[in-house]
Design a protein around this motif. Sequence first.
Motif, PDB file in Angstrom:
ATOM      1  N   LEU A 218      34.686  45.199  62.526  1.00  0.00           N
ATOM      2  CA  LEU A 218      35.979  44.929  63.157  1.00  0.00           C
ATOM      3  C   LEU A 218      37.044  45.950  62.780  1.00  0.00           C
ATOM      4  CD1 LEU A 218      36.087  41.056  62.770  1.00  0.00           C
ATOM      5  CD2 LEU A 218      36.042  42.326  64.927  1.00  0.00           C
ATOM      6  N   GLY A 219      36.880  46.592  61.633  1.00  0.00           N
ATOM      7  CA  GLY A 219      37.839  47.624  61.255  1.00  0.00           C
ATOM      8  C   GLY A 219      39.172  47.101  60.772  1.00  0.00           C
ATOM      9  N   CYS A 220      39.190  45.905  60.163  1.00  0.00           N
ATOM     10  CA  CYS A 220      40.424  45.426  59.559  1.00  0.00           C
ATOM     11  C   CYS A 220      40.654  46.186  58.241  1.00  0.00           C
ATOM     12  CB  CYS A 220      40.364  43.926  59.321  1.00  0.00           C
ATOM     13  SG  CYS A 220      39.123  43.428  58.117  1.00  0.00           S
ATOM     14  N   ASP A 221      41.743  45.888  57.570  1.00  0.00           N
ATOM     15  CA  ASP A 221      42.084  46.648  56.362  1.00  0.00           C
ATOM     16  C   ASP A 221      41.391  46.108  55.105  1.00  0.00           C
ATOM     17  OD1 ASP A 221      44.146  48.538  57.459  1.00  0.00           O
ATOM     18  OD2 ASP A 221      45.078  46.630  58.019  1.00  0.00           O
ATOM     19  N   TYR A 222      41.407  44.784  54.935  1.00  0.00           N
ATOM     20  CA  TYR A 222      40.881  44.193  53.713  1.00  0.00           C
ATOM     21  C   TYR A 222      40.085  42.928  54.039  1.00  0.00           C
ATOM     22  CZ  TYR A 222      44.694  47.090  51.943  1.00  0.00           C
ATOM     23  OH  TYR A 222      45.546  48.131  51.704  1.00  0.00           O
ATOM     24  N   MET A 223      39.234  42.517  53.095  1.00  0.00           N
ATOM     25  CA  MET A 223      38.442  41.300  53.255  1.00  0.00           C
ATOM     26  C   MET A 223      38.377  40.580  51.915  1.00  0.00           C
ATOM     27  SD  MET A 223      34.731  43.150  53.788  1.00  0.00           S
ATOM     28  CE  MET A 223      34.315  44.637  52.835  1.00  0.00           C
ATOM     29  N   GLN A 224      38.092  39.277  52.006  1.00  0.00           N
ATOM     30  CA  GLN A 224      38.142  38.446  50.806  1.00  0.00           C
ATOM     31  C   GLN A 224      37.229  37.243  51.004  1.00  0.00           C
ATOM     32  OE1 GLN A 224      42.128  37.152  50.026  1.00  0.00           O
ATOM     33  NE2 GLN A 224      41.601  35.928  48.237  1.00  0.00           N
ATOM     34  N   GLY A 225      36.591  36.789  49.928  1.00  0.00           N
ATOM     35  CA  GLY A 225      35.762  35.595  50.043  1.00  0.00           C
ATOM     36  C   GLY A 225      34.714  35.499  48.954  1.00  0.00           C
ATOM     37  N   TYR A 226      33.949  34.411  48.977  1.00  0.00           N
ATOM     38  CA  TYR A 226      32.967  34.118  47.936  1.00  0.00           C
ATOM     39  C   TYR A 226      31.807  35.115  47.915  1.00  0.00           C
ATOM     40  CZ  TYR A 226      35.339  29.609  47.732  1.00  0.00           C
ATOM     41  OH  TYR A 226      36.274  28.626  47.602  1.00  0.00           O
ATOM     42  N   TYR A 227      31.673  35.913  48.952  1.00  0.00           N
ATOM     43  CA  TYR A 227      30.587  36.892  48.985  1.00  0.00           C
ATOM     44  C   TYR A 227      30.727  37.916  47.863  1.00  0.00           C
ATOM     45  CZ  TYR A 227      27.428  40.480  50.896  1.00  0.00           C
ATOM     46  OH  TYR A 227      26.425  41.398  51.073  1.00  0.00           O
ATOM     47  N   PHE A 228      31.952  38.123  47.435  1.00  0.00           N
ATOM     48  CA  PHE A 228      32.220  39.138  46.417  1.00  0.00           C
ATOM     49  C   PHE A 228      32.309  38.500  45.037  1.00  0.00           C
ATOM     50  CE2 PHE A 228      34.272  40.269  50.436  1.00  0.00           C
ATOM     51  CZ  PHE A 228      33.537  41.403  50.749  1.00  0.00           C
ATOM     52  N   ASP A 229      31.956  39.277  44.027  1.00  0.00           N
ATOM     53  CA  ASP A 229      32.028  38.783  42.666  1.00  0.00           C
ATOM     54  C   ASP A 229      33.456  38.401  42.322  1.00  0.00           C
ATOM     55  OD1 ASP A 229      29.620  41.196  41.372  1.00  0.00           O
ATOM     56  OD2 ASP A 229      29.332  39.208  42.253  1.00  0.00           O
ATOM     57  N   GLU A 230      33.600  37.389  41.479  1.00  0.00           N
ATOM     58  CA  GLU A 230      34.910  36.923  41.058  1.00  0.00           C
ATOM     59  C   GLU A 230      35.249  37.473  39.677  1.00  0.00           C
ATOM     60  OE1 GLU A 230      34.379  32.791  41.151  1.00  0.00           O
ATOM     61  OE2 GLU A 230      34.316  32.660  43.340  1.00  0.00           O
ATOM     62  N   TYR A 231      36.520  37.751  39.508  1.00  0.00           N
ATOM     63  CA  TYR A 231      37.036  38.171  38.225  1.00  0.00           C
ATOM     64  C   TYR A 231      37.750  36.972  37.642  1.00  0.00           C
ATOM     65  CZ  TYR A 231      40.033  40.637  34.912  1.00  0.00           C
ATOM     66  OH  TYR A 231      40.691  41.048  33.779  1.00  0.00           O
TER      67      TYR A 231
END
Length: 235
Positions: A218-231
Amino acid sequence: MNNIEFKYLILNAKYFTKYEPIIEVCNDEIFAYEALSKFEIDNNLISTEDIFRHLHHNNKLFFELEKRNKQLQFENFNVDKKLFLNFDADIFVSSEQQSYWELFLNDKKDNIVVEITENGSDDETSANIMRDFSSWLSSKNIDTALDDFGQDGSMFSFYMMNGSKYIKIDKSFLRQIEANRNYLHYLKGVLKTIKLNGQKSVIEGVETKRDYELVKELGCDYMQGYYFDEYLIVK
């Protein structure tokens, strides 16, 4: 949840913050983190939404709790990245509250983004409170993000959208696309509008590899969610 149960929860719950990464779509690098409040009692997580919904009926307690939460979220964050802090405009209604948050935010504004959240009400008073809070943040040159754009039950305001540097696309967009691929065109239109306005887009709810691959396309700027490791920092 009755008042006795709620008082017990506030007095006995363990509070901690989960710092969730916000990822740059173009290179998969971490751009910022969002501080998410979590409450635990008897080894069970308590719904943050339920707590804050109850607190809207007790403005003084809500303000005191968020003073503590925001101070801990900022003090315990030791990464050289921007920090997105969720703010409900209802804790910014009295002169005391406004003075406190002005002092708190003013010397941190280069390092934080105020993420404006809705309180679940769409009445005129709530809309005006959010508008006033957004205007005040703009007057202080504090970057803002409009949270949960497109969420079921949320109010839509061009004023709020136009006044925000970041527009956070609610996870319901991705879930709707799973059910009906045609909704992809709605999302593309929203992202195009955000880009033309010189704003930045954040798609929330990236939970699977399929979500990740779609957002990359889609070419948006940023993404966020549980797919990524959490700090995670526990306090």
